[in-house]
Each structure stands twice: as structure tokens, then as C-alpha cells.
Design an enzyme around this catalytic site. Structure first.
Site, PDB file in Angstrom:
ATOM      1  CD  GLU A  45      33.028  42.318  40.805  1.00  0.00           C
ATOM      2  OE1 GLU A  45      32.611  41.184  40.516  1.00  0.00           O
ATOM      3  OE2 GLU A  45      32.291  43.301  40.943  1.00  0.00           O
ATOM      4  CG  ASN A  65      40.502  36.482  33.972  1.00  0.00           C
ATOM      5  OD1 ASN A  65      40.736  37.534  34.566  1.00  0.00           O
ATOM      6  ND2 ASN A  65      39.365  35.846  34.096  1.00  0.00           N
ATOM      7  CB  CYS A  83      35.494  35.059  37.260  1.00  0.00           C
ATOM      8  SG  CYS A  83      34.772  36.395  36.323  1.00  0.00           S
TER       9      CYS A  83
HETATM   10  P1  NAP Z   1      45.214  36.518  41.752  1.00  0.00           P
HETATM   11  O1  NAP Z   1      46.362  35.594  41.805  1.00  0.00           O
HETATM   12  O2  NAP Z   1      44.362  36.651  42.949  1.00  0.00           O
HETATM   13  O3  NAP Z   1      45.833  37.944  41.326  1.00  0.00           O
HETATM   14  C1  NAP Z   1      45.004  39.056  41.104  1.00  0.00           C
HETATM   15  C2  NAP Z   1      45.791  40.325  41.372  1.00  0.00           C
HETATM   16  O4  NAP Z   1      46.104  40.390  42.769  1.00  0.00           O
HETATM   17  C3  NAP Z   1      47.124  40.401  40.635  1.00  0.00           C
HETATM   18  O5  NAP Z   1      47.366  41.730  40.240  1.00  0.00           O
HETATM   19  C4  NAP Z   1      48.111  39.982  41.719  1.00  0.00           C
HETATM   20  O6  NAP Z   1      49.410  40.472  41.508  1.00  0.00           O
HETATM   21  C5  NAP Z   1      47.484  40.652  42.925  1.00  0.00           C
HETATM   22  N1  NAP Z   1      47.950  40.133  44.216  1.00  0.00           N
HETATM   23  C6  NAP Z   1      48.565  38.953  44.490  1.00  0.00           C
HETATM   24  N2  NAP Z   1      48.826  38.878  45.828  1.00  0.00           N
HETATM   25  C7  NAP Z   1      48.375  40.024  46.384  1.00  0.00           C
HETATM   26  C8  NAP Z   1      48.343  40.539  47.710  1.00  0.00           C
HETATM   27  N3  NAP Z   1      48.821  39.863  48.754  1.00  0.00           N
HETATM   28  N4  NAP Z   1      47.807  41.766  47.919  1.00  0.00           N
HETATM   29  C9  NAP Z   1      47.283  42.458  46.887  1.00  0.00           C
HETATM   30  N5  NAP Z   1      47.279  42.027  45.613  1.00  0.00           N
HETATM   31  C10 NAP Z   1      47.811  40.819  45.359  1.00  0.00           C
HETATM   32  O7  NAP Z   1      44.228  36.148  40.545  1.00  0.00           O
HETATM   33  P2  NAP Z   1      44.578  35.799  39.030  1.00  0.00           P
HETATM   34  O8  NAP Z   1      45.223  34.453  38.979  1.00  0.00           O
HETATM   35  O9  NAP Z   1      45.258  36.939  38.369  1.00  0.00           O
HETATM   36  O10 NAP Z   1      43.102  35.720  38.422  1.00  0.00           O
HETATM   37  C11 NAP Z   1      42.294  34.604  38.546  1.00  0.00           C
HETATM   38  C12 NAP Z   1      41.258  34.774  39.634  1.00  0.00           C
HETATM   39  O11 NAP Z   1      40.517  35.969  39.403  1.00  0.00           O
HETATM   40  C13 NAP Z   1      40.231  33.668  39.611  1.00  0.00           C
HETATM   41  O12 NAP Z   1      39.932  33.290  40.923  1.00  0.00           O
HETATM   42  C14 NAP Z   1      39.025  34.312  38.951  1.00  0.00           C
HETATM   43  O13 NAP Z   1      37.802  33.733  39.260  1.00  0.00           O
HETATM   44  C15 NAP Z   1      39.126  35.701  39.478  1.00  0.00           C
HETATM   45  N6  NAP Z   1      38.371  36.625  38.619  1.00  0.00           N
HETATM   46  C16 NAP Z   1      37.194  37.135  39.089  1.00  0.00           C
HETATM   47  C17 NAP Z   1      36.439  37.975  38.271  1.00  0.00           C
HETATM   48  C18 NAP Z   1      35.148  38.561  38.743  1.00  0.00           C
HETATM   49  O14 NAP Z   1      34.676  39.501  38.120  1.00  0.00           O
HETATM   50  N7  NAP Z   1      34.541  38.073  39.794  1.00  0.00           N
HETATM   51  C19 NAP Z   1      36.906  38.295  36.996  1.00  0.00           C
HETATM   52  C20 NAP Z   1      38.112  37.749  36.568  1.00  0.00           C
HETATM   53  C21 NAP Z   1      38.846  36.924  37.392  1.00  0.00           C
HETATM   54  P3  NAP Z   1      50.560  39.492  40.894  1.00  0.00           P
HETATM   55  O15 NAP Z   1      50.072  39.136  39.532  1.00  0.00           O
HETATM   56  O16 NAP Z   1      51.760  40.351  40.910  1.00  0.00           O
HETATM   57  O17 NAP Z   1      50.649  38.315  41.816  1.00  0.00           O
END
Ligand code: NAP
Length: 470
Positions: A246, A150, A280
């Protein structure tokens, strides 16, 4: 684009398409890393950590300062790239690119400020007066950084820049939906003089690469931003390592009787719908006391209806698409569930492909998914409360605790909110979706642990050694 592994740009036969979420066109392709690539990146990072550790703080400052300057010279190109791969509007992408420049600059400055402290050993009953004790902060070594889609540039900058500023080598795994901004940043870092072994960037599925990276003993620190469930999986695989998480949220905004409603509406639009709600700390739940409830809904309705959805590269567009059609569909389903459960659809609700309208729901209840789970989409659900105490209880009725807001003119009630709401950031007279890149940022509860913001991230990316001169 190619990926950067062990000091060279690497191509692979197996590639992943990077799709423009607005029109489904293929922007580019990137290599699909496999376990051999992970091994090469890990071995190179061990060597890279030795190289990075030998650079002085000033040399690390110079590299990052130069990278920040190069980002500044390419802001418009980077903004267009962010909009094309992520879907946020050009105005939002320009803001992200500008913030990234600042995040890298802040990290550069912090490279000069890695302080230890003198420990007054003479305060111990048996140390006497002739010993000198002090701490040294040293880099962790190999840092793995896994980033979400994002904020494809600034959240990469928030991990990579402090890690390098602290003298670590980094293995970056950007989100598969948005790897191009991350790889462009790697190009810029190399152009700015980063030793090539200081960074590897692996593109490919997190599901395939994540465990290999997370469980490897050569990795000392993992910094992850993403969903709660992936975060939990990484924690389980990590074993004895330093970890920053995070994670997600369903952030609340409390509106009390004495709130300035005009400002509340402005804040709700600004913090509930930016990046199509895929932030987020997006305002997801508005909890309003009964005296202002009806007026608030009436005032929000036209402003939310005015959020036009469309091509993010068109300057007139107010809100871009969601990243995937499946996510837009899920948002529609959760809204329909809420309406079936008694919520009132006040504005929006429709969807075309990835483009979901900005939506306002009234009369939401805590058990509805739009209230209790992370929606991560362009809808705000309003609930009523009788008192500040009830509003605080509703705000805390969540597994998450990343950010929260309140509108009130009463300082005592604002302070009660700040003390009693369990969230990492608390905003008085604005919505929860606000961040300055220098502030300590991170969640409580299942929103994770550890702080970002260069100065704070560097605390987590360095370790302390105690030295005693006898
Ligand atoms: P996501 O699906 O959890 O993916 C995040 C990252 O993790 C991607 O690079 C993904 O790779 C990787 N990943 C997926 N499966 C994994 C595994 N088993 N082991 C290690 N890495 C893995 O999240 P998203 O859809 O990209 O982002 C949305 C989420 O991020 C929301 O829940 C949002 O709240 C959270 N977020 C939190 C913050 C904060 O600062 N707290 C900021 C921004 C976003 P792939 O893309 O290759 O699957």
C-alpha cells in the site's frame, strides 16, 4: 512504553524518543529492537502461528470483538494519544479511533466467513462423477506488518486484525514516529484474550529491522503500508513470499464545466488538507476545465485561507503540524520551485517549524514536483485542461494510481473517467481522499498491489488448498 516480544514486555537500554510534532516535547520513549529481538520475535511467531491456527473462527471472533469493544470504551484517550504522537487534530483523531474500532469489528465478523468452494470436478473430461473436490482456506502462518506514521491506529488495525482473524501470528513494526498507539492496541488485544504468542511488536528503525524481517524464510506474508521506495526495497528482500504493498500517490481530482462548484470546494478542503495533507489519497492535483477554472480558484481561496494551523489538541484548530520539520521544509521548497516555474501562489505558502499553512497553487504544470511527485503535505495544485480527454490524460500522467475523483453531472463522462483513469478507487462527485474501512482498497501502478479492507485483506492473508476425494 516497553515493546512486546515473544510473549513478554521487553525493555532495552537503547531507546528512541517519541516526539510531539506540535511542540517538540518528548511524550515517551520506546526500546530500540536489535537483531536478537527480531530472531526472538520470529521464533515465537512460528510457535504463535500453531497456537492461532488451532483457535476456532468463533474464538478469533470473540477476541477481536472484545478488542473492538475495549477500543470503543477508550476512544477519547486513544484520540488524545494519536493527536499527541501524530499531530492530527483531535476531531481527526476521534474519527480515526472510531474507524479503528469498526475495522477490528469488521475483521471479527470476517473470522466467521472464511469460505472455500466446491469445485465441480465432473466438468473435467477424465474426472467422472464420483469425485468430490473442494478448497480449504488456511492461514499463511507468520505475517509481518509494517505500518506508516499517518494513521498510527487504524492502519495498524487494518493489518493486525485481519491477520489474526484469519488465524495467523503477527510481527508488527510500527513507524518510529508513532509507536505508542500501536503498542496500546497490542495491550488491548492481550487484554481481550489474544494468545501472547499471537503477536510481537518490535519498535526500532525500519532501516535496521526491515531486511531481517522481510527476507526471513519463516515469514510467509508481508503487508506493508508506506512510501514507494521502502516498498520496493521490501519487495526485493522478500523473495518468494506473499506481499501486499500500500504505497503513495499524487491523487487527481477532475472538475468539469458542469460541476457543482460549492461541492467541489467542500471536497477539496476536506480531502486535500486533512491530517495536513499527510494522507496517501489526499487531493494533490486539481485538474479543472477552462470554463470553471477562474471561478474555482476564486471560491477555493477564502476557504483554504480559513484553515487555521495550530495545536492539534485545541478544539479550534483546523489543521495540525506535519510530522517532521524536514517534511514541512520540503513542502515549502516544492512550492517555491513551482512558483519559480510559473505557478501562482493563491493562498498560504508560509511555515513555522512543522506548521505549514494550507496552500493553494494555480497554473501548475505536469512537470512541477507538486504535480508529478508525492507531496504528502498541505498544498493543492490546480492545472487547467481543455476537455475531459485532456483531463484524463493529465490524471494518468503519473507513476501512481491509488485514488482519483471527478465532479460532473453527466453520467457518461463520469463513466468514461471511471473506465479510463488508472486508479484503485474512483470517486464520482467527491475528492479522491475518501475511504470506508470495509471497501476493497489499494492502488494500481506504483501505488502498489493487493487490497485492504478486512474481507479483502483476509483473502491475501490466507492460502488455498485443493482437496479431492476419489
Ligand atoms: P515510510 O518512511 O516508508 O515508513 C513506513 C514504515 O516502513 C515505517 O514503519 C518505517 O520504519 C518502515 N521502514 C523504513 N525503512 C524500512 C526498510 N528498509 N525496510 C522495512 N521497513 C522500513 O513511510 P511513512 O513516512 O511512515 O508514511 C508515508 C508514506 O506512506 C507515504 O508515501 C504515503 O503515501 C504512504 N501511505 C500509503 C497508504 C496506502 O494505503 N496506500 C496509507 C498511508 C500511507 P521507521 O519509521 O522506523 O523508519
Amino acid at each position: 512504553m516497553k515493546m512486546f516480544v515473544a510473549g513478554e514486555w521487553v525493555d532495552k537500554e537503547k531507546r528512541t524518543e517519541v516526539i510531539n510534532p506540535y511542540d517538540g516535547s518528548v511524550i515517551d520513549t520506546v526500546p530500540k529492537a536489535d537483531s536478537d529481538d527480531v530472531e526472538r520475535a520470529l521464533a515465537a511467531a512460528v510457535d504463535g502461528a500453531r497456537v492461532m491456527r488451532k483457535l476456532s473462527g468463533y474464538e478469533r471472533y470473540q477476541i477481536l470483538q472484545k478488542a473492538s469493544q475495549l477500543i470503543g470504551e477508550r476512544l477519547e484517550d486513544l484520540a488524545k494519544l494519536i493527536s499527541r504522537e501524530e499531530g492530527k487534530t483531535l476531531a481527526e483523531s476521534r474519527f480515526e479511533a472510531q474507524r479503528s474500532k469498526e475495522t477490528i469489528e469488521l475483521s471479527a465478523e470476517e473470522a466467521k466467513r472464511i469460505y472455500g468452494e466446491v469445485v465441480p470436478l465432473d466438468g473435467s473430461s477424465h474426472a467422472g462423477t464420483k469425485r468430490l473436490g473442494f478448497t480449504l482456506r488456511v492461514p499463511c502462518g507468520v505475517v509481518v506488518a509494517i505500518t506508516p506514521f499517518n494513521f498510527p491506529l487504524n492502519l495498524v488495525a487494518h493489518k493486525v486484525s485481519p491477520a489474526l482473524a484469519a488465524g495467523n501470528a503477527v510481527i508488527l513494526k510500527p513507524a518510529s514516529d508513532t509507536p505508542l498507539s500501536a503498542m496500546t492496541f497490542v495491550e488491548i488485544l492481550l487484554e481481550a484474550g489474544l494468545p501472547p504468542l499471537g503477536i510481537s511488536c518490535l519498535t526500532g528503525s525500519g532501516g535496521d529491522l526491515g531486511d531481517l524481517l522481510a527476507k526471513d524464510e519463516r515469514v510467509r506474508k508481508i503487508t506493508f503500508t508506506g512510501s514507494r521506495d521502502v516498498g520496493e526495497r521490501i519487495c526485493r528482500a522478500a523473495g518468494i513470499k506473499r506481499v501486499t504493498m500500500e504505497l503513495g500517490s499524487n491523487s487527481p481530482l477532475i472538475v468539469l464545466d458542469d460541476a457543482d462548484l460549492e461541492k467541489v470546494v467542500k471536497a477539496t478542503v476536506a480531502t486535500g488538507f486533512s491530517n495536513a495533507g499527510q494522507v496517501c489519497i489526499s487531493t494533490q492535483r486539481v485538474i479543472a476545465t477552462k470554463r470553471v477554472y477562474a471561478d474555482l480558484i476564486d471560491s477555493l481561496k477564502p476557504k483554504i485561507e480559513a484553515i487555521t494551523v495550530g495545536n492539534p489538541l485545541d478544539e479550534a484548530t483546523k489543521m495540525g503540524p506535519m510530522i517532521r520539520e524536514a517534511d514541512a521544509k520540503r513542502v515549502g521548497e516544492w512550492i517555491a520551485d513551482a512558483v519559480n516555474g510559473g505557478a501562482r501562489l493563491v493562498a498560504g505558502g508560509d511555515r513555522q517549524r512543522n506548521l505549514h499553512q494550507a496552500t493553494l497553487l494555480a497554473d501548475a504544470t505536469p512537470k512541477m514536483r507538486v504535480s508529478c511527485d508525492e507531496l504528502f503535505g498541505p498544498a493543492v495544485a490546480v492545472t487547467s485542461a481543455d476537455s475531459l480527454e485532456e483531463a484524463i490524460a493529465l490524471a494518468n500522467d503519473s507513476r501512481y494510481g491509488l485514488s482519483a475523483g471527478i465532479f460532473t453531472q453527466d453520467i457518461d463522462r463520469a463513466m468514461q473517467f471511471a473506465r479510463e483513469v488508472d486508479a484503485g478507487s474512483l470517486h464520482i462527485n467527491w475528492g479522491p481522499g475518501w475511504r470506508a474501512d470495509l471497501m476493497p482498497y489499494g492502488g494500481l501502478k506504483e501505488s502498489g498491489f493487493g487490497k485492504e479492507g478486512p474481507r479483502y485483506a483476509m483473502q491475501e492473508m490466507t492460502e488455498s488448498k485443493m482437496v479431492v476425494i476419489h
